[in-house]
Design a protein around this motif. Structure first.
Motif, PDB file in Angstrom:
ATOM      1  N   MET A 145      57.217   1.179  39.950  1.00 56.55           N
ATOM      2  CA  MET A 145      56.943   2.232  38.978  1.00 56.55           C
ATOM      3  C   MET A 145      58.284   2.747  38.477  1.00 56.55           C
ATOM      4  SD  MET A 145      54.551   5.632  39.164  1.00 56.55           S
ATOM      5  CE  MET A 145      55.346   6.360  40.570  1.00 56.55           C
ATOM      6  N   THR A 146      58.466   2.758  37.166  1.00 55.70           N
ATOM      7  CA  THR A 146      59.732   3.145  36.562  1.00 55.70           C
ATOM      8  C   THR A 146      59.537   4.335  35.646  1.00 55.70           C
ATOM      9  OG1 THR A 146      60.438   0.825  36.591  1.00 55.70           O
ATOM     10  CG2 THR A 146      61.711   2.330  35.212  1.00 55.70           C
ATOM     11  N   VAL A 202      55.221   6.693  32.898  1.00 51.46           N
ATOM     12  CA  VAL A 202      55.822   5.718  33.798  1.00 51.46           C
ATOM     13  C   VAL A 202      55.355   4.326  33.419  1.00 51.46           C
ATOM     14  CG1 VAL A 202      56.013   7.363  35.701  1.00 51.46           C
ATOM     15  CG2 VAL A 202      53.964   5.939  35.497  1.00 51.46           C
ATOM     16  N   THR A 203      56.143   3.344  33.815  1.00 48.48           N
ATOM     17  CA  THR A 203      55.805   1.944  33.582  1.00 48.48           C
ATOM     18  C   THR A 203      55.559   1.273  34.918  1.00 48.48           C
ATOM     19  OG1 THR A 203      57.206   1.881  31.607  1.00 48.48           O
ATOM     20  CG2 THR A 203      56.588  -0.224  32.585  1.00 48.48           C
ATOM     21  N   LEU A 204      54.391   0.635  35.059  1.00 46.80           N
ATOM     22  CA  LEU A 204      54.041  -0.037  36.300  1.00 46.80           C
ATOM     23  C   LEU A 204      54.263  -1.535  36.159  1.00 46.80           C
ATOM     24  CD1 LEU A 204      50.681   1.771  37.179  1.00 46.80           C
ATOM     25  CD2 LEU A 204      53.033   2.524  37.576  1.00 46.80           C
ATOM     26  N   GLY A 205      54.551  -2.175  37.279  1.00 47.00           N
ATOM     27  CA  GLY A 205      54.759  -3.614  37.232  1.00 47.00           C
ATOM     28  C   GLY A 205      54.989  -4.180  38.616  1.00 47.00           C
ATOM     29  N   LYS A 207      63.394   4.058  39.564  1.00 47.09           N
ATOM     30  CA  LYS A 207      62.443   3.001  39.871  1.00 47.09           C
ATOM     31  C   LYS A 207      62.051   3.104  41.333  1.00 47.09           C
ATOM     32  CE  LYS A 207      62.918  -1.153  38.240  1.00 47.09           C
ATOM     33  NZ  LYS A 207      63.445  -2.519  37.971  1.00 47.09           N
ATOM     34  N   ILE A 208      60.745   3.103  41.595  1.00 47.97           N
ATOM     35  CA  ILE A 208      60.234   3.067  42.957  1.00 47.97           C
ATOM     36  C   ILE A 208      59.682   1.667  43.205  1.00 47.97           C
ATOM     37  CG2 ILE A 208      58.543   3.975  44.585  1.00 47.97           C
ATOM     38  CD1 ILE A 208      58.703   6.621  43.240  1.00 47.97           C
ATOM     39  N   ALA A 215      49.063   6.281  41.644  1.00 44.82           N
ATOM     40  CA  ALA A 215      50.052   7.261  41.199  1.00 44.82           C
ATOM     41  C   ALA A 215      50.292   7.153  39.700  1.00 44.82           C
ATOM     42  CB  ALA A 215      51.359   7.058  41.954  1.00 44.82           C
ATOM     43  N   GLY A 216      50.347   5.919  39.197  1.00 42.95           N
ATOM     44  CA  GLY A 216      50.609   5.718  37.783  1.00 42.95           C
ATOM     45  C   GLY A 216      49.508   6.245  36.891  1.00 42.95           C
TER      46      GLY A 216
END
Length: 225
Positions: free
Chosen positions: A181-182, A166-169, A192-193, A159-160
């Motif tokens: 994911m933010t 978006v920011t992934l982490g 944030k998800i 998705a990212g």
């Protein structure tokens, strides 16, 4: 596959933002209307039928009173921090998210398996004053027509790739590691998800912050059982 996943994830974010209109809006509604909205969630009654669910299915969780949601399958619970927050009725969830109330009820009472639906909505908590909210749902990759073995990390990464904003982490939550994911929507909200997978189901906890509220305030109320 990537396009379909991206549409779902970004829609989840937009859904949370759209709830700011119906959830916690500051208007001139009468006190009677507010009292009616804040009544005990009908999902509480529906969730009491969980004992009849097949042992081969994934538990959708249960409500304990008006202020606690417990998910046995993924070993976490959400406790509302104060009386500004409430768990929404399935009527309101259907209205806010644009889905069929009967379908939500059928998932909660076990008539529809979470393995038969791409998205199953389990609980929605909302802050009346700020519009901040938390959405708990399951995503079933197989029912969505994508890789049935997809992990939460793969889901978030895929998705990212479709959105550079978006920011992934990853983040520890209630004793487990979640893929995250933010997205910062500026003055509107921050979302944030948080995802974790188990037995072909991806748990998604979507946290939307509005106003001056920070996600950490609500995250600390998501605890291990």
């Amino acid at each position: 596959m990537k396009r379909k996943l991206c549409v779902f994830v970004m829609s989840a974010m937009l859904i949370s933002c759209s709830m700011l209109i119906g959830c916690g809006r500051k208007d001139n509604k009468t006190s009677d209307t507010k009292t009616e909205i804040a009544t005990v969630p009908d999902a509480v009654e529906v969730a009491t039928a969980m004992d009849d669910m097949s042992e081969t299915d994934m538990s959708v969780g249960r409500f304990e009173g008006d202020t606690t949601y417990v998910n046995d399958a993924f070993d976490f619970m959400i406790e509302l921090p104060d009386n500004r927050w409430r768990f929404e009725t399935t009527d309101n969830i259907a209205d806010y998210l644009g889905v069929d109330k009967n379908e939500i009820d059928s998932i909660l009472n076990g008539e529809i398996s979470v393995y038969d639906k791409d998205i199953s909505y389990l609980a929605v908590a909302c802050n009346d004053q700020t519009g901040s909210n938390v959405i708990v749902c399951y995503f079933c990759p197989d029912a969505a027509g994508v890789d049935s073995n997809m992990t939460a990390e793969e889901y978030i990464r895929t998705a990212g790739e479709q959105n550079s904003q978006v920011t992934l982490g990853s983040e520890e939550l209630a004793g487990y590691t979640y893929s995250t994911m933010t997205k910062d929507n500026g003055e509107t909200c921050t979302q944030k998800i948080m995802c974790r997978d188990k037995d072909g189901i991806i748990l998604m906890i979507t946290i939307t912050d509005a106003g001056d509220e920070k996600s950490q305030n609500m995250i600390k109320n998501i605890k291990k059982q």
